[in-house]
Enzyme design. Structure first.
Site, PDB file in Angstrom:
ATOM      1  N   LYS A 103      47.915 -18.286 -13.920  1.00 11.33           N
ATOM      2  CA  LYS A 103      48.701 -18.757 -13.106  1.00 11.33           C
ATOM      3  C   LYS A 103      49.517 -17.860 -11.925  1.00 11.33           C
ATOM      4  O   LYS A 103      50.006 -18.326 -11.021  1.00 11.33           O
ATOM      5  CB  LYS A 103      49.930 -19.553 -13.776  1.00 11.33           C
ATOM      6  CG  LYS A 103      49.076 -20.970 -14.579  1.00 11.33           C
ATOM      7  CD  LYS A 103      50.260 -21.391 -15.469  1.00 11.33           C
ATOM      8  CE  LYS A 103      49.992 -22.603 -16.002  1.00 11.33           C
ATOM      9  NZ  LYS A 103      48.557 -22.202 -16.937  1.00 11.33           N
ATOM     10  N   GLU A 146      59.540 -19.480 -12.637  1.00 17.85           N
ATOM     11  CA  GLU A 146      59.816 -20.156 -11.292  1.00 17.85           C
ATOM     12  C   GLU A 146      60.831 -21.203 -11.539  1.00 17.85           C
ATOM     13  O   GLU A 146      61.598 -21.305 -12.446  1.00 17.85           O
ATOM     14  CB  GLU A 146      58.550 -20.635 -11.146  1.00 17.85           C
ATOM     15  CG  GLU A 146      58.076 -21.922 -11.725  1.00 17.85           C
ATOM     16  CD  GLU A 146      56.756 -22.736 -11.393  1.00 17.85           C
ATOM     17  OE1 GLU A 146      55.948 -21.964 -10.728  1.00 17.85           O
ATOM     18  OE2 GLU A 146      56.361 -23.713 -11.979  1.00 17.85           O
ATOM     19  N   ASN A 196      57.239 -31.045 -21.032  1.00 23.60           N
ATOM     20  CA  ASN A 196      56.302 -30.702 -19.980  1.00 23.60           C
ATOM     21  C   ASN A 196      54.890 -31.163 -20.461  1.00 23.60           C
ATOM     22  O   ASN A 196      54.045 -30.810 -19.915  1.00 23.60           O
ATOM     23  CB  ASN A 196      56.445 -29.016 -19.973  1.00 23.60           C
ATOM     24  CG  ASN A 196      57.867 -28.606 -19.567  1.00 23.60           C
ATOM     25  OD1 ASN A 196      58.398 -29.134 -18.687  1.00 23.60           O
ATOM     26  ND2 ASN A 196      58.565 -27.887 -20.593  1.00 23.60           N
ATOM     27  N   GLU A 201      47.077 -28.773  -9.120  1.00 22.93           N
ATOM     28  CA  GLU A 201      48.411 -29.425  -9.362  1.00 22.93           C
ATOM     29  C   GLU A 201      49.486 -29.186  -8.175  1.00 22.93           C
ATOM     30  O   GLU A 201      49.562 -27.931  -7.919  1.00 22.93           O
ATOM     31  CB  GLU A 201      48.844 -29.248 -10.667  1.00 22.93           C
ATOM     32  CG  GLU A 201      47.810 -29.524 -11.935  1.00 22.93           C
ATOM     33  CD  GLU A 201      48.563 -29.581 -13.326  1.00 22.93           C
ATOM     34  OE1 GLU A 201      49.666 -29.228 -13.535  1.00 22.93           O
ATOM     35  OE2 GLU A 201      47.786 -29.724 -14.328  1.00 22.93           O
ATOM     36  N   GLU A 257      49.619 -24.834  -9.793  1.00 28.00           N
ATOM     37  CA  GLU A 257      48.423 -24.207 -10.344  1.00 28.00           C
ATOM     38  C   GLU A 257      47.209 -24.979 -10.273  1.00 28.00           C
ATOM     39  O   GLU A 257      47.220 -26.211  -9.927  1.00 28.00           O
ATOM     40  CB  GLU A 257      48.837 -24.001 -11.779  1.00 28.00           C
ATOM     41  CG  GLU A 257      48.995 -25.439 -12.824  1.00 28.00           C
ATOM     42  CD  GLU A 257      49.521 -25.083 -14.024  1.00 28.00           C
ATOM     43  OE1 GLU A 257      50.274 -24.223 -14.205  1.00 28.00           O
ATOM     44  OE2 GLU A 257      49.211 -25.856 -14.873  1.00 28.00           O
ATOM     45  N   ASN A 296      44.016 -25.783 -12.441  1.00 23.43           N
ATOM     46  CA  ASN A 296      43.306 -25.593 -13.920  1.00 23.43           C
ATOM     47  C   ASN A 296      41.896 -25.786 -13.858  1.00 23.43           C
ATOM     48  O   ASN A 296      41.137 -26.669 -13.275  1.00 23.43           O
ATOM     49  CB  ASN A 296      43.703 -27.128 -14.706  1.00 23.43           C
ATOM     50  CG  ASN A 296      45.372 -26.928 -14.890  1.00 23.43           C
ATOM     51  OD1 ASN A 296      45.426 -26.264 -15.672  1.00 23.43           O
ATOM     52  ND2 ASN A 296      45.670 -28.138 -14.583  1.00 23.43           N
ATOM     53  N   PHE A 300      60.225 -37.441 -31.728  1.00 23.32           N
ATOM     54  CA  PHE A 300      59.049 -37.066 -31.259  1.00 23.32           C
ATOM     55  C   PHE A 300      58.484 -35.712 -31.966  1.00 23.32           C
ATOM     56  O   PHE A 300      57.500 -35.139 -31.532  1.00 23.32           O
ATOM     57  CB  PHE A 300      58.680 -37.057 -29.739  1.00 23.32           C
ATOM     58  CG  PHE A 300      59.049 -38.062 -29.108  1.00 23.32           C
ATOM     59  CD1 PHE A 300      57.982 -39.016 -28.778  1.00 23.32           C
ATOM     60  CD2 PHE A 300      60.289 -38.169 -28.556  1.00 23.32           C
ATOM     61  CE1 PHE A 300      58.468 -40.177 -27.908  1.00 23.32           C
ATOM     62  CE2 PHE A 300      60.592 -39.369 -27.716  1.00 23.32           C
ATOM     63  CZ  PHE A 300      59.793 -40.543 -27.620  1.00 23.32           C
TER      64      PHE A 300
END
Length: 666
Positions: free
Chosen positions: A116, A200, A235, A275, A288, A290, A348
């Site tokens: 990245k 970032e 995320n 993305e 980024e 993938n 979760f």
């Protein structure tokens, strides 16, 4: 074409690759750890090779183990799936040295775009808008705090080699930056074998939209439209759809052309995903690339009719693309819901155990649409603590977004999972949420709409009445059976009454049932009538009913004097009594739950990584007490209130079950 392909992965993605390879007439080789000896992908493959112990660090991400399996099986190519070694350039180099084809991009492209930090530098040099951040390596937590202050909070702390939400934290303060840096670094090391971290700016209120690209080794490249992946938790994507309800054709084309140009600039071949973060004005910023197949690729396949795994295999074999950009269309709408082994009622947190029941809805046509379920588990199988908690990807397609959502609602209600905690109720709640239905979503959707976590669904009165009517009709069927079983020797059956009280969600419904050969008419005290038809019989765990002509699917469990019902995200205890029984029940005292306010209980099965306090310590509200790792994610448990630690019952390295007492307070 290749005669034999090894899949260097596990779970649903390994099963997915095997399906396409089988259709193409290619034999497949599975690899498996100790924990996956009886896994579905092992059963589906033509042959399988054992590669080590349960932890991925001792099996699936050990290059030498995979290379040994390749030599043993004689595979000519390797599909890496996603995660594990899929974006590891050393693995691609090892395959090249062995003369084995990598079903993915060239090593240089992986190095350039898979990292990245490097990919952002290349994108910036190419004139692509990127999110502000610090692309250099960060030595320690204090440097992370300094950089975060320079960029300005909130910031995103990310693993350079990361993916799938692993090694990623959002920090709003110096303390969160310190904790996030260390947790991200630990997760990155255990998940990817690479603990480099970068930071970032976290763009608030963004939409996460990605472009699927395909490039061959003959200079051809195209984009297969976009996927909206904005509904995320920690995320980690939860719901994806294609196309995006936000983009217009002009923005779609601009993003697609930019994605292809970026891919060509690094000599990319195979399937890949670029993305972007998109703001409310449709400005988009490169995040980024993938360099692998994405988890959410099925929604792209459903709207384009293009098998991405097949294209990857053909490109790896040296074949040119046979489709052009003009051939890529948008046919209908597709939605993917990720089924996770996690308990939405416990924040979760991951759940492990045996799948005592696993019955996904049948793939194929449903309500004018299509259902697809990519999975890697089976009923009776074990959900392990060692791997990602995703166990299935339920997808629906229909001509319109509204129809695709409705098909998904019914598919979720038809999905039976028992034995573990799972997020089906939460997914159902999202599908009914007005913001999702309207398409007005951002990556902050879950945090904004469920700030206190998910506590279940409170259904509106009309939906509760439908369920009450259905349960009254089902109870009548059950009572008739019971009366026949308990009939006297001269076959005189106990008469089943027509008046009942149905209690659910704190409300009593007085109803009268009039039955005939086709179904039942349920009359409420206010005179309203609901017609119920269906073929449910006692013992069936799924009731497919029609209520006033509308389909209603209920998951059914038996409880004393009624049913345990799950529908549209709601988990209901429905009690059906005679009027006299209901009258007496109102006089019964309510049983109170035990007091656990002075205990820190383990919220999920996992491994204690660190105990942050000692006996006798005074702790403050929000203070970190310990860290528990489960399914490759670190979870920091914090004090809910001020107190003094009385006793610590666990230490680093201990394996804990749900509700094990970690520490006690005075």
């Amino acid at each position: 074409m290749f005669e034999k392909i090894l899949i260097a992965n596990r779970g649903e993605i390994a099963c997915r690759v095997i399906k396409t390879a089988r259709r193409m007439g290619i034999k497949t080789v599975a690899v498996y750890s100790d924990a996956d000896r009886n896994a579905l992908h092992v059963e589906m493959a033509d042959e399988a090779v054992h590669i080590g112990a349960a932890p991925a660090s001792q099996s699936y991400i050990v290059i030498d183990r995979i290379m040994g399996a390749i030599r043993q099986s004689g595979a000519q190519a390797v599909h890496p799936g996603y995660g594990f070694l899929s974006e590891n350039p050393k693995f691609a180099q090892a395959l090249d040295a062995e003369g084995v084809a990598f079903v993915g991009p060239p090593v240089k492209a992986i190095e350039a775009m898979g990292d990245k930090i490097t990919s952002k530098k290349i994108a910036a040099e190419a004139g692509v808008n990127t999110v502000p951040g610090y692309m250099g390596l960060i030595a320690d937590a204090e440097e992370a705090v300094t950089i975060s202050n320079q960029i300005g909070y909130p910031v995103m702390i990310k693993a350079s080699a990361g993916g799938g939400g692993k090694g990623m934290r959002i920090a709003w303060t110096d303390e969160e930056a310190r904790e996030g840096f260390q947790s991200s670094k630990n997760e990155a090391a255990s998940s990817f074998g690479d603990d480099r971290i970068f930071i970032e700016k976290f763009v608030t209120q963004p939409r996460h939209i990605e472009i699927q690209v395909l490039c061959d080794a003959h200079g051809n490249g195209l984009y297969l439209n976009e996927r909206e992946c904005s509904i995320q938790r920690r995320n980690q994507k939860v719901v994806e759809e294609a196309p995006s309800p936000f983009l217009d054709p002009e923005t779609r084309r601009a993003m697609g052309e930019q994605a292809v140009a970026l891919a060509k600039a690094v000599g990319y071949t195979s399937a890949g995903t670029v993305e972007f973060i998109v703001d409310g004005a449709k400005n988009f910023y490169f995040l980024e690339m993938n360099t692998r197949l994405q988890v959410e690729h099925p929604v792209t396949e459903l709207i384009t009719g293009i098998d991405l795994v097949e294209q990857m295999i053909r490109i790896a074999h040296g074949e040119p693309l046979t489709i052009t950009q003009d051939d890529v269309k948008i046919d209908g709408w597709a939605i993917e819901n990720r089924l996770y082994a996690e308990d939405p009622y416990r924040g979760f947190l991951p759940s492990i155990g045996r799948l005592t029941r696993y019955r996904p809805p049948a793939e194929g046509e449903m309500l004018g649409g299509v259902v697809r379920n990519d999975t890697g588990v089976y009923e009776g199988g074990e959900i392990s603590m060692y791997y990602d908690p995703m166990i299935a990807k339920l997808c629906t397609w229909a001509p319109t977004r509204e129809q695709a959502i409705e098909v998904m609602r019914n598919a979720l209600d038809s999905f039976e999972v028992e034995g573990i905690g799972h997020n089906l109720p939460f997914l159902a709640a999202v599908m009914d949420h007005p913001r999702f239905v309207s398409g007005n979503i951002t990556t902050a959707f879950i945090a904004e709409e469920y700030p206190e976590g998910f506590a279940g669904v409170t259904l509106p009165e009309p939906a509760l009445r439908d369920i009450a009517a259905a349960c009254a009709a089902m109870n009548r069927v059950a009572e008739i059976r019971r009366s026949r079983i308990s009939g006297t020797l001269d076959n005189h059956e106990r008469k089943v009454g027509s008046d009942w009280t149905v209690s659910l969600q704190g409300v009593d419904h007085e109803v009268t049932i009039a039955a005939d050969r086709q179904g039942s008419t349920v009359r409420f005290a206010d005179g309203a009538e609901i017609r119920v038809t269906g073929s449910w019989t006692p013992g069936m765990t799924l009731a497919r009913m029609e209520v006033n002509g509308r389909p209603l699917v209920l998951k059914v469990g038996k409880v004393s004097a009624g049913f345990h019902i799950r529908s549209r995200g709601a988990d209901l205890k429905v009690i059906v009594r005679t009027p006299r029984q209901a009258e007496l029940a109102r006089l019964m005292p309510e049983k109170l739950p035990p007091d656990t306010s002075k205990l820190l209980l383990c919220p999920m099965p996992g491994l204690v990584v660190k105990i942050n306090v000692s006996e006798g310590d005074e702790v403050q509200d929000g203070q970190a007490l310990c860290t528990v790792e489960a399914m490759k994610m670190e979870n920091i448990l914090r004090a809910e209130r001020r107190g003094v630690v009385k006793k610590i019952n666990a230490g680093a390295g201990d394996s804990l079950a749900v509700d094990d007492v970690i520490m006690e307070f005075e």
